[in-house]
Design a protein around this motif. Sequence first.
Motif, short mmCIF file in Angstrom:
data_model
loop_
_atom_site.label_atom_id
_atom_site.label_comp_id
_atom_site.label_asym_id
_atom_site.label_seq_id
_atom_site.Cartn_x
_atom_site.Cartn_y
_atom_site.Cartn_z
N THR A 185 -58.40 46.63 39.79
CA THR A 185 -58.96 45.29 39.94
C THR A 185 -60.47 45.36 40.14
OG1 THR A 185 -58.54 45.30 42.33
CG2 THR A 185 -56.82 44.38 40.89
N VAL A 186 -61.11 44.18 40.09
CA VAL A 186 -62.56 44.10 40.22
C VAL A 186 -62.96 43.98 41.68
CG1 VAL A 186 -64.61 42.72 39.66
CG2 VAL A 186 -62.79 43.01 37.95
N ASN A 187 -63.91 44.81 42.10
CA ASN A 187 -64.48 44.69 43.44
C ASN A 187 -65.26 43.38 43.51
OD1 ASN A 187 -66.12 44.94 45.80
ND2 ASN A 187 -65.92 47.16 45.69
N LYS A 188 -64.90 42.51 44.44
CA LYS A 188 -65.48 41.17 44.51
C LYS A 188 -66.75 41.10 45.34
CE LYS A 188 -62.20 39.09 42.13
NZ LYS A 188 -62.47 38.44 40.83
N LYS A 189 -67.14 42.19 45.97
CA LYS A 189 -68.34 42.15 46.81
C LYS A 189 -69.55 41.82 45.94
CE LYS A 189 -66.82 45.41 50.37
NZ LYS A 189 -67.09 46.72 51.03
N ARG A 190 -70.40 40.93 46.44
CA ARG A 190 -71.54 40.47 45.66
C ARG A 190 -72.74 41.40 45.79
NH1 ARG A 190 -71.16 36.12 43.13
NH2 ARG A 190 -73.40 35.97 42.86
N SER A 191 -72.79 42.20 46.83
CA SER A 191 -73.96 43.07 47.03
C SER A 191 -73.50 44.48 47.35
CB SER A 191 -74.84 42.52 48.14
OG SER A 191 -74.09 42.36 49.34
N MET A 192 -72.67 45.03 46.48
CA MET A 192 -72.06 46.32 46.76
C MET A 192 -72.98 47.50 46.44
SD MET A 192 -69.40 46.71 43.55
CE MET A 192 -69.29 48.48 43.68
N MET A 193 -74.08 47.22 45.76
CA MET A 193 -74.92 48.34 45.35
C MET A 193 -76.35 47.89 45.16
SD MET A 193 -73.66 48.67 41.41
CE MET A 193 -71.96 48.84 41.95
N GLY A 194 -77.25 48.87 45.21
CA GLY A 194 -78.63 48.60 44.85
C GLY A 194 -79.49 48.09 45.98
N LYS A 195 -80.77 48.09 45.72
CA LYS A 195 -81.77 47.66 46.67
C LYS A 195 -81.85 46.14 46.73
CE LYS A 195 -86.76 47.92 47.46
NZ LYS A 195 -88.03 48.53 47.07
N SER A 196 -82.29 45.62 47.89
CA SER A 196 -82.57 44.20 48.03
C SER A 196 -84.08 43.98 47.91
CB SER A 196 -82.08 43.68 49.38
OG SER A 196 -80.67 43.73 49.45
N PHE A 197 -84.46 42.87 47.31
CA PHE A 197 -85.88 42.57 47.10
C PHE A 197 -86.25 41.30 47.87
CE2 PHE A 197 -84.22 44.82 43.43
CZ PHE A 197 -85.11 45.89 43.33
N GLU A 198 -87.14 41.45 48.82
CA GLU A 198 -87.56 40.32 49.66
C GLU A 198 -88.73 39.58 49.06
OE1 GLU A 198 -87.99 41.20 53.77
OE2 GLU A 198 -86.25 42.51 53.84
N THR A 199 -89.40 40.18 48.09
CA THR A 199 -90.52 39.55 47.41
C THR A 199 -90.33 39.69 45.91
OG1 THR A 199 -91.81 41.59 47.50
CG2 THR A 199 -92.14 39.99 49.29
N ARG A 200 -91.12 38.96 45.15
CA ARG A 200 -90.99 38.95 43.70
C ARG A 200 -91.21 40.36 43.13
NH1 ARG A 200 -90.75 34.77 40.41
NH2 ARG A 200 -91.13 35.14 38.21
N PRO A 201 -90.24 40.94 42.42
CA PRO A 201 -90.36 42.34 41.99
C PRO A 201 -91.00 42.54 40.62
CG PRO A 201 -88.13 41.59 41.65
CD PRO A 201 -88.88 40.42 42.21
#
Length: 299
Positions: free
Chosen positions: A269-285
């Motif tokens: 099945t599909v993992n439903k977590k929305r932020s399961m991976m990767g960096k977060s960006f607090e400013t415009r990247p």
Amino acid sequence: MSGGGAGVSGAGCSYQKFVHFALEQTRLRTTLVPHPSQEKFKFIRANEENTVFNALSFSAPKIRLLRSLAIEQKNSVQVLDFAAFSEPEYDLPIFCANAFTSPARSIVVLDLNPLYDTTTNKDYREKYYKNLMPLAHKYSKLLPWGGKITSESLRFFSPVVIWTILEPTETNHHVLYSALTDYYKAWLEVMDEAAQEISKETIERNTEAQHRYLTWRAEKDPGYPLLKKLIGESLAKDLVTEFLFEGVNSLGTKSFLDYFPEYAQADGTVNKKRSMMGKSFETRPWDAHGEFIGYADEG
């Protein structure tokens, strides 16, 4: 989207104002005909009496699907989900305007979503986004970055994306309306200039790229819980796959996990977590030239 202290009382009217503007501007450039999906969803009704749905969909010679869903809950929530998808003979970006307004705030994503990744496909970035950077620079100042967002969410964003969270004041929504109309006019100009592709291989590549996008959006649609609450699970699923992201069942046969195997769980099945991976960006990247600089601070 006016009313100042009245909160969202005018929001629905102004989202509808944008829809009318967009359809009017499109009709000045091409011939719109009702899309088959409109018949089923045009008269959709919510379970709650204070909620009104307005669903419209069209097609045109270069446009596979132009569709709009506006939801208005009296003195409560206003939603806009507006998108335009080109025919596969064109590699046009996908116009995307999503807005959710409550009495407390407006959450907005406005973009010309790229069909191909603009970091690795620099020719595509130059082709469609170089001339739009002044527009993005103007509105990114007026509609500041909305805070932390994950690299997952950035997957289909372009360097001109507006992602913002606003207090729903008359001034803010006047700016937002201007951004919506300016971005849509920019998309129409790009659509006007687009030349039809004749290479079968390129058309197939465009078709798969659009199907990949639709598959992602249909699986990850953040509005689905609200739709499920308002119209029930069965109709909500139909609305997502047959209207909002129509083509997910017809443009290709690959599944979400075919495109994005990293989301597979042990049971398939599909993992439903929305932020399961990767960096977060607090400013415009992205910088002013559209170059992705999100990882620059990591050396």
